[in-house]
Structure formats: structure tokens, C-alpha cells
Design a protein around this motif. Structure first.
Motif, PDB file in Angstrom:
ATOM      1  N   SER A  95      10.570 -53.122  -7.227  1.00  0.00           N
ATOM      2  CA  SER A  95      10.188 -53.160  -8.641  1.00  0.00           C
ATOM      3  C   SER A  95       8.814 -53.800  -8.815  1.00  0.00           C
ATOM      4  CB  SER A  95      11.241 -53.935  -9.451  1.00  0.00           C
ATOM      5  OG  SER A  95      12.492 -53.283  -9.409  1.00  0.00           O
ATOM      6  N   HIS A 144       6.037 -51.315  -7.117  1.00  0.00           N
ATOM      7  CA  HIS A 144       5.739 -50.010  -7.703  1.00  0.00           C
ATOM      8  C   HIS A 144       5.421 -50.064  -9.194  1.00  0.00           C
ATOM      9  CE1 HIS A 144       6.629 -47.998  -3.974  1.00  0.00           C
ATOM     10  NE2 HIS A 144       7.820 -48.563  -3.911  1.00  0.00           N
ATOM     11  N   GLN A 145       5.755 -51.170  -9.878  1.00  0.00           N
ATOM     12  CA  GLN A 145       5.346 -51.358 -11.277  1.00  0.00           C
ATOM     13  C   GLN A 145       5.655 -50.128 -12.146  1.00  0.00           C
ATOM     14  OE1 GLN A 145       3.664 -54.307 -12.650  1.00  0.00           O
ATOM     15  NE2 GLN A 145       4.634 -55.081 -10.785  1.00  0.00           N
ATOM     16  N   VAL A 146       6.913 -49.723 -12.150  1.00  0.00           N
ATOM     17  CA  VAL A 146       7.317 -48.537 -12.904  1.00  0.00           C
ATOM     18  C   VAL A 146       7.356 -48.862 -14.390  1.00  0.00           C
ATOM     19  CG1 VAL A 146       9.156 -46.841 -13.246  1.00  0.00           C
ATOM     20  CG2 VAL A 146       8.628 -47.671 -10.938  1.00  0.00           C
ATOM     21  N   GLY A 170       4.345 -44.996 -11.972  1.00  0.00           N
ATOM     22  CA  GLY A 170       4.342 -46.180 -11.130  1.00  0.00           C
ATOM     23  C   GLY A 170       3.230 -46.136 -10.101  1.00  0.00           C
ATOM     24  N   ARG A 217       8.395 -51.783 -19.206  1.00  0.00           N
ATOM     25  CA  ARG A 217       8.550 -51.954 -17.767  1.00  0.00           C
ATOM     26  C   ARG A 217       9.979 -51.636 -17.343  1.00  0.00           C
ATOM     27  NH1 ARG A 217       3.788 -52.025 -14.982  1.00  0.00           N
ATOM     28  NH2 ARG A 217       2.229 -53.210 -16.156  1.00  0.00           N
TER      29      ARG A 217
END
Length: 482
Positions: A258, A261-263, A282, A345
Motif C-alpha cells: 500500500s 504503490h500509493q493507490v 498507482g 487513498r
């Protein structure tokens, strides 16, 4: 209600925006696929070898566990009053503890294990084995009370009270027993249907507390461990290993992915009645080992939603920058997702599942989806080669407007020269049994069969496919539970 049976041999004349894959849709607007890095491919599956290795390891562990119980007994202890009942109770307790570890490890979401065996099979094993620790716990408690009451020449109820209130660790183990029974009862299908997902999930969290209490009770008071340091060391190492596996795969790995990848949510697009697609973006998603047909646990970091994660499968093949899920309004959580703001986020756990294109054994496939289960079918389609694979698709819905992503599915099938069969109407009027499968796809026995839909649908169609001549190892379906 009138039933419909539609066989699409050519793509329908649909608007270009509707028939195009989601990467090209104006609402999504991701970067061109050619500009993105190639996705990291999933490793080849070794299901039979992994299953054999698991069976051997589980058998050896069970043998070592029971040996601990046998070694703790003696001829004198067995001849004493209540000796056989007490010995049986101790063996049952050890067996229950070991079985609980196995059941937990099966759903620890270990990526190599998931990939080799498949989430569908692991969940099936978990459900099949789940009741046995509870049976053994009941036998453990009953036999111990009987044995102790015979040794003390006391009544069963009085001895039970004495054990709970005067023996060290018994009260804590009783709490563990109640928690495990609660988790087991709420897992039965009838009970599960009446519970909200959040309630079921919360109850199951207490399973870990129950395991901790059970472990403490055993190593502190168990006859197999008191005065046996090597036995205690081995048993402790076994439990710590299971704990590390669960924390690593269910907490540490999802947290790392998480953060890495900063989705985040990019946009939401309506797909029909009570259905909508969520496009997510992401960083370095090309490094995420994911394929069309798989699912993730999604935790949307917004007030009221952040504390709960729900499983949703991809509804389009992933790219280096984008993921897409398609959600049906089935309750408070899924309904709330329709109002997510761009930029929200998202924490991810996964990917999970072996419902992927590389599971096929040949170049002839039939994909069968019902309801929202059509969404992973659509994503898996996109992963199949456009040449060299014979594709048939069967879409099942109760009403014409319930065929999810129908235009996209038709477009993907048309690119591969296949056919789409749409079965619309009540099950009584439009059955999907062995005869219907053979009528739709005469050579179904020579194909790999992919199934996705509600559990009852998948179980029914899998059984009918077997009756139609499909080999068991060529039937692929996925469970999204747990």
C-alpha cells in the motif's frame, strides 16, 4: 417473466466508447498501454507438487503432535481412575490445537501458497477442516471433566466448576473455547447469510485471541510440556512460525504494498442498474504480481470506510498505472463507494486467487459468469491471446439489464473470434445443467471451464460440468471469502 437465450457470433453494433476496453474510455483516461512498462508476469503454477508437499508436511506435523501426547502418558497413569478418559482428552486437545494452526495457515494468504494451490482450493480445505478443531475441543473438554471427576470421585458439574475456578489457565481456555465456537457457528452458511460482512469479520478477529489463550493454557499446564523443555520448544516454535506467517502475509506485506504503490481513486463510472466501475491509479503497478481474474482486499481510506476491507475482483486487466473494479450495490459498504471522491487513498491486500489465464491446460476455454461474477471473466478475457485460443463465453443473468459489462465482454470475445451466449431469465425457465452446457458448447468436455459467480451457482455449474464430461482439474473457480 420471458426468458432470453442470445447467441452472439459477431460483435453487436455498439457505440465505440461502450465497446472499447476501459483503458480507452473517456472517463478513465489512463496513459496509453504502449507507454507503460510491461507488467510483472506471474510465476508458473506447480499445483500438484505443492499439494503433495503440503500433505506430507501436515501429516508429519500431526504425527509429531500426537507423539507428544502419547509420550506424556505411562502405564500407571492409564490404570489410575479416569486415566483413559484424561489421556484421550489430552490427545484431543493437542489434535485440536494442531488442527487450528492448519486451518489458520490455509487462509494466511501466503503468496507462494496461493499461487501454487489457488485460493479456491485453500478456502475449500479451510471450510472442510474448520469444524474438526471444534469437535476435538468439545471432546477435549468432555473427556477431561469425565477423567478428573472419576479420579476425584466427584460429580461432573461440580468438577467442571472446580476446573474453571480453581485450576490455573482453565478460565482463559474456557473463554478461548467460547470464542472459537462463536467463530465456527457464524461460519455456517445459513448464519453467514444473516450476518453483515463486518460482523462476521469482527467475530473472526477474536479467533486470534482465542488461539493465544489456548496456546498459553497448553504450554503452562499441558502434561506434554510441563517438565519437557524440548517439547515446549518445538511446540512454541511451531506456533511462532504460524504467527510470523500470518502477520507477515496479512499485515506486513499489504502495508508495504500500500505504501509502495500509493493507490488512489481516479474516477467512478456508472455501468447500469446499481453497478459502477471504480478506476484507480498507482505507482509502479507493473511491479505488482497481478493478473486479470484475481481479486484484492480493498480498504478505502475515508471516514466510515477505512476500518473495513472488502474483496473485489479486477474487472479489466491491470496495467502499469491503472486498476479497475466493478461493484454492485449489495449493502452499506458497496453503496458508499459510489460517492468516493477522486484522490481517495486506498490500502490494498493481495492480489489473491488462481483464477488466471495461465491456469488453463489447453487452448480451448469456456468462461461462465453470473451476476457480478462476470467482472473477473471480463478481465481474464483480456489476458487471453487474441490468436490461438478458442473462446466461448456464457453469461447468466436474471434480467436483461443485469448482464454486467456486456458490451466489453462481446468486444473482447469478438477480437478472439469466439462466441458469447447470454442466458437471461429465471433458473427454472433457463436452466444451466449438463444438457444445456452440451447444447451451448458441444465440445465442452475438451475445454478448460472457468466459473465465477455466487457460491451456489459455481458449485452447481461445476457439478454439471463434471456430468458433461469435463475433467475435475480443468474446472477453475474462485472463492472470494475470508
Amino acid at each position: 417473466m420471458e426468458s432470453l437465450w442470445v447467441d452472439h457470433r459477431e460483435p453487436e453494433a455498439a457505440p465505440a466508447a461502450a465497446a472499447a476496453p476501459p483503458e480507452a474510455a473517456p472517463a478513465a483516461a489512463p496513459a496509453p498501454v504502449a507507454a507503460e512498462r510491461p507488467r510483472r508476469r506471474l510465476p508458473a503454477r506447480q499445483r500438484p507438487r505443492a499439494v503433495d508437499a503440503l500433505a506430507v508436511a501436515a501429516g508429519l506435523g500431526l504425527g509429531a503432535t500426537l507423539a507428544l501426547g502419547v509420550n506424556a502418558e505411562s502405564a500407571g497413569s492409564l490404570r489410575a481412575a479416569g486415566g483413559w478418559a484424561t489421556a484421550g482428552g489430552r490427545l484431543a486437545g493437542l489434535g485440536a490445537a494442531y488442527a487450528m494452526l492448519v486451518v489458520v495457515v490455509l487462509v494466511a494468504r501466503c503468496p507462494p501458497l496461493e499461487r501454487a494451490v489457488g485460493q479456491d482450493r485453500l478456502v475449500a480445505w479451510h471450510r472442510r477442516l474448520g469444524p474438526y478443531p471444534l469437535y476435538l475441543l468439545c471432546a477435549h473438554a468432555t473427556l477431561i471433566v469425565v477423567g478428573y471427576s472419576q479420579a476425584a470421585h466427584d460429580g461432573l458439574l461440580h468438577q467442571l466448576g472446580q476446573l474453571i475456578w480453581t485450576y490455573p489457565g482453565i478460565l482463559a481456555s474456557t473463554v478461548a473455547f467460547v470464542l472459537l465456537i462463536a467463530a465456527g457457528v457464524t461460519s455456517y452458511r445459513k448464519a453467514r447469510r444473516r450476518l453483515a460482512y463486518e460482523t462476521w469479520w469482527s467475530v473472526h478477529l477474536y479467533t486470534y485471541l482465542a488461539l493465544f489463550l489456548a496456546f498459553s493454557h497448553q504450554v503452562d499446564t499441558g502434561e506434554s510440556f510441563v517438565g519437557h523443555p524440548w517439547a515446549k520448544t518445538w511446540w512454541t516454535a511451531l506456533w511462532i512460525g504460524a504467527l510470523v506467517l500470518v502477520v507477515g502475509c496479512r499485515v506486513a506485506l499489504p502495508l508495504w504494498r500500500s505504501v509502495r504503490h500509493q493507490v488512489k481513486v481516479v474516477g467512478i463510472h456508472p455501468e447500469g442498474k446499481d453497478m459502477y466501475s471504480i478506476l484507480l491509479e498507482g505507482r509502479r503497478l507493473d511491479r505488482l504480481p497481478i493478473a486479470g481474474g484475481q481479486f484484492l482486499q480493498w480498504r478505502f481510506l475515508r471516514r466510515g470506510l477505512w476500518w473495513q476491507a472488502h474483496p473485489y475482483s479486477l474487472s479489466a486487466a491491470p496495467t502499469g498505472r491503472h486498476l479497475r473494479i466493478t461493484v454492485k450495490d449489495l449493502g452499506d459498504h458497496s453503496r458508499a463507494l459510489a460517492s468516493l471522491a477522486p484522490g481517495t487513498r486506498v490500502a490494498i491486500e493481495g492480489p489473491y486467487g488462481a483464477f488466471t489465464a495461465d491456469a488453463r491446460q489447453g487452448d480451448m476455454v469456456v468462461l461462465i459468469g453470473a451476476g457480478v461474477g462476470i467482472t473477473p471473466i471480463r478481465a481474464l478475457l483480456q489476458e487471453l491471446p487474441e490468436r490461438g485460443v478458442d473462446v466461448e463465453v456464457v453469461l447468466r443473468a436474471s434480467a436483461p439489464g443485469d448482464v454486467v459489462l456486456a458490451d466489453e465482454v462481446r468486444s473482447q470475445v469478438a477480437r478472439r473470434g469466439g462466441r458469447v451466449h447470454e442466458l437471461v431469465g429465471p433458473r427454472e425457465q433457463v436452466p444451466l445443467d449438463a444438457a444445456a452446457l452440451r447444447a451451448l458448447v458441444p465440445d465442452i468436455a475438451q475445454r478448460d471451464v472457468y466459473l465465477c459467480g455466487p457460491d451456489g451457482f459455481s458449485e452447481h455449474v461445476a457439478a454439471q460440468a463434471r456430468r458433461a464430461g469435463v475433467a475435475r482439474d480443468r474446472i477453475h473457480h474462485e472463492s472470494f471469502a475470508l
